[in-house]
Design a protein around this motif. Sequence first.
Motif, short mmCIF file in Angstrom:
data_model
loop_
_atom_site.label_atom_id
_atom_site.label_comp_id
_atom_site.label_asym_id
_atom_site.label_seq_id
_atom_site.Cartn_x
_atom_site.Cartn_y
_atom_site.Cartn_z
N ALA A 1 -1.34 5.23 0.78
CA ALA A 1 -2.36 5.19 2.12
C ALA A 1 -2.22 4.66 3.46
CB ALA A 1 -3.87 3.89 0.69
N ALA A 2 -1.18 3.55 3.73
CA ALA A 2 -0.97 2.76 4.71
C ALA A 2 -0.26 3.86 5.56
CB ALA A 2 0.93 2.30 4.15
N ILE A 3 -0.28 4.91 5.68
CA ILE A 3 0.21 6.09 7.03
C ILE A 3 -0.98 6.15 6.82
CG2 ILE A 3 1.52 8.26 5.39
CD1 ILE A 3 2.94 6.56 8.96
N ASN A 4 -1.60 6.57 6.09
CA ASN A 4 -3.54 7.11 6.61
C ASN A 4 -3.90 6.39 7.25
OD1 ASN A 4 -3.12 10.12 5.52
ND2 ASN A 4 -2.16 9.54 3.95
N MET A 5 -4.15 5.05 6.47
CA MET A 5 -4.94 4.25 7.58
C MET A 5 -3.79 4.46 9.11
SD MET A 5 -4.80 0.89 5.13
CE MET A 5 -5.85 1.45 3.33
N VAL A 6 -2.81 4.25 9.11
CA VAL A 6 -1.80 4.06 10.84
C VAL A 6 -2.93 5.57 11.30
CG1 VAL A 6 0.41 4.14 11.57
CG2 VAL A 6 -0.01 2.89 9.79
N TYR A 7 -2.76 6.24 10.95
CA TYR A 7 -3.94 7.72 11.95
C TYR A 7 -4.82 7.31 11.65
CZ TYR A 7 -5.15 12.56 11.64
OH TYR A 7 -4.81 13.41 11.91
N TYR B 1 2.46 -1.80 2.93
CA TYR B 1 2.89 -1.61 1.40
C TYR B 1 4.28 -2.73 1.00
CZ TYR B 1 2.76 -1.13 -4.03
OH TYR B 1 2.34 -1.55 -4.54
N PRO B 2 4.53 -3.70 0.23
CA PRO B 2 5.37 -4.63 -0.22
C PRO B 2 7.24 -3.33 -0.57
CG PRO B 2 3.53 -5.25 -0.94
CD PRO B 2 3.88 -4.55 -0.87
N ILE B 3 7.97 -3.59 -0.10
CA ILE B 3 9.55 -3.13 -0.50
C ILE B 3 10.82 -4.09 -0.14
CG2 ILE B 3 9.32 -1.75 0.82
CD1 ILE B 3 11.14 0.64 -0.75
N THR B 4 11.42 -4.66 -0.99
CA THR B 4 12.81 -5.07 -0.11
C THR B 4 13.44 -4.08 0.58
OG1 THR B 4 12.85 -5.87 -1.86
CG2 THR B 4 14.24 -6.00 -0.64
N PRO B 5 14.10 -4.25 1.37
CA PRO B 5 14.27 -5.44 1.77
C PRO B 5 13.82 -5.78 3.70
CG PRO B 5 15.95 -3.99 2.89
CD PRO B 5 15.24 -3.31 2.31
N GLN B 6 12.26 -5.10 4.00
CA GLN B 6 11.83 -5.57 4.98
C GLN B 6 10.62 -6.42 4.49
OE1 GLN B 6 8.44 -3.71 5.40
NE2 GLN B 6 8.08 -4.09 3.99
N ASN B 7 10.29 -7.09 3.42
CA ASN B 7 8.97 -7.54 2.75
C ASN B 7 8.52 -8.82 4.47
OD1 ASN B 7 8.01 -6.47 1.08
ND2 ASN B 7 9.34 -7.29 -0.14
N GLU B 8 9.81 -9.39 3.81
CA GLU B 8 9.22 -10.37 5.45
C GLU B 8 8.39 -9.81 6.81
OE1 GLU B 8 12.86 -12.02 3.67
OE2 GLU B 8 12.51 -9.89 4.72
N SER C 1 5.88 -0.42 8.68
CA SER C 1 7.74 -0.50 8.36
C SER C 1 7.61 -0.27 6.37
CB SER C 1 7.54 -2.31 8.75
OG SER C 1 7.03 -3.18 8.16
N SER C 2 8.45 -0.19 6.24
CA SER C 2 8.67 0.30 4.59
C SER C 2 10.51 0.17 4.58
CB SER C 2 7.99 1.63 4.24
OG SER C 2 8.27 1.12 2.87
N SER C 3 10.88 0.67 3.83
CA SER C 3 12.78 0.88 3.48
C SER C 3 12.49 2.83 2.70
CB SER C 3 12.94 -0.60 2.62
OG SER C 3 14.14 -0.22 2.46
N SER C 4 13.61 2.85 2.89
CA SER C 4 13.18 4.20 1.88
C SER C 4 12.77 4.63 0.89
CB SER C 4 15.30 4.08 1.75
OG SER C 4 16.00 3.49 2.33
N PRO C 5 12.92 4.42 0.29
CA PRO C 5 11.46 5.22 -0.88
C PRO C 5 9.56 5.57 -0.61
CG PRO C 5 13.23 4.00 -2.00
CD PRO C 5 13.41 3.59 -0.94
N GLY C 6 10.10 3.90 0.67
CA GLY C 6 8.47 4.16 0.57
C GLY C 6 8.56 4.69 2.39
N ILE C 7 9.36 5.08 2.95
CA ILE C 7 9.51 5.94 4.35
C ILE C 7 8.84 7.52 3.77
CG2 ILE C 7 10.41 6.89 5.84
CD1 ILE C 7 9.49 4.21 6.56
N SER C 8 9.52 7.89 2.41
CA SER C 8 9.74 8.93 1.78
C SER C 8 8.30 9.07 1.39
CB SER C 8 10.74 9.08 0.44
OG SER C 8 11.76 9.03 1.13
N LEU C 9 7.71 8.03 0.51
CA LEU C 9 6.49 8.73 0.38
C LEU C 9 5.15 8.76 1.96
CD1 LEU C 9 5.63 6.48 -1.76
CD2 LEU C 9 5.40 8.57 -2.93
#
Length: 352
Positions: free
Chosen positions: A57-63, A26-33, A75-83
């Motif tokens: 949803a993304a991490i459970n799809m990885v599961y 899921y998009p979040i700066t600064p990893q969007n590329e 991949s994500s950035s800080s707040p996204g990793i927290s989720l």
Amino acid sequence: MKKLMKGNEAIAEAAVRGGCRAFFGYPITPQNEIPEYLSKRLPEVGGCFIQAESEVAAINMVYGAAGSGARAMTSSSSPGISLKQEGISYICGAELPCVIVNMVRGGPGLGGIQPAQSDYFQAVKGGGHGDYHMLVYGPNTVQEAVDIMYDAFDKADKYRLPVMILGDGMIGQIMEAVELPEMKDPATFPKKEWATDGTGVGTSRRIINSLYIEPDVLEKVNHRLFDRYKELEENELRYEEYLVEDAEIVIVAYGTVARISKSAANALREKGIKAGLLRPVTLYPFPAKAIAKVAAEANVKKFVAVELSMGQMIEDVKLAVNGAKPVEFYGRTGGNVMTPEDIVEFVEKEVK
């Protein structure tokens, strides 16, 4: 032949060449590329890219993908990793291999999009619930990030756990010349006898689970996991020493900050101050024994932990030094990045 690439895009290409065939994010700066690049690249190699409706949803799809035997990542950035933390704990409990990239941004909260290292605790201490760890790397160049990512899926498969690459906005956004490795052939990957891929039906039942109601059973699972973490320390521990042999001041830094600290060590040497650098490459397992060995040297007077945070890795440095020598701290936060001159000034004023 080397190619000039942005860090995020180079990491994404290395993932594909390392065997990744499923990405969920899921998009979040600064990893969007990273997801942007993989949205085009993965279909070219018969892979799957899904922009999920959320980080949860993304991490459970990885599961699910990892459970079926696929080489999957997010991949994500800080707040996204927290989720993603609950899902990461479930993945660790289910002993599933995957790769997670965190391009850290400033915090807490939404913070800012500039570089930071304030997710160290979350990465190496187990940011979710329960007793678990991941194999965590802190690369300091785009080339090192490429090399680590290329082998990350092999490591994840070998130890059946997530591998995390802990970067930041600098390494994700800078452009450097990199040499890309050859494409690995998925047909050569070892067969995963535990995967729920539809094979073995009628002969054996494959179950992927992290629920163990009986206390004795769950305790055995925890002990099995921690035996594996001991294997990581024996087999996967990585660090770099620079000008440490005769150093009186030893700087400990990782990631992009280690590059700045190396320049500071050189500048301090020019001023007659014997400085060196010890750089953890694996943040978990942490090179505690290497630091303890350096701390025992008579010429070493002090350690300086340098971080883009209010001080997190310093706790592991202090534990490793175990009171043998003083440990000082220098950090910047809020997206501010120290210069070599900043570190030199700190050492001259506060540490010498």
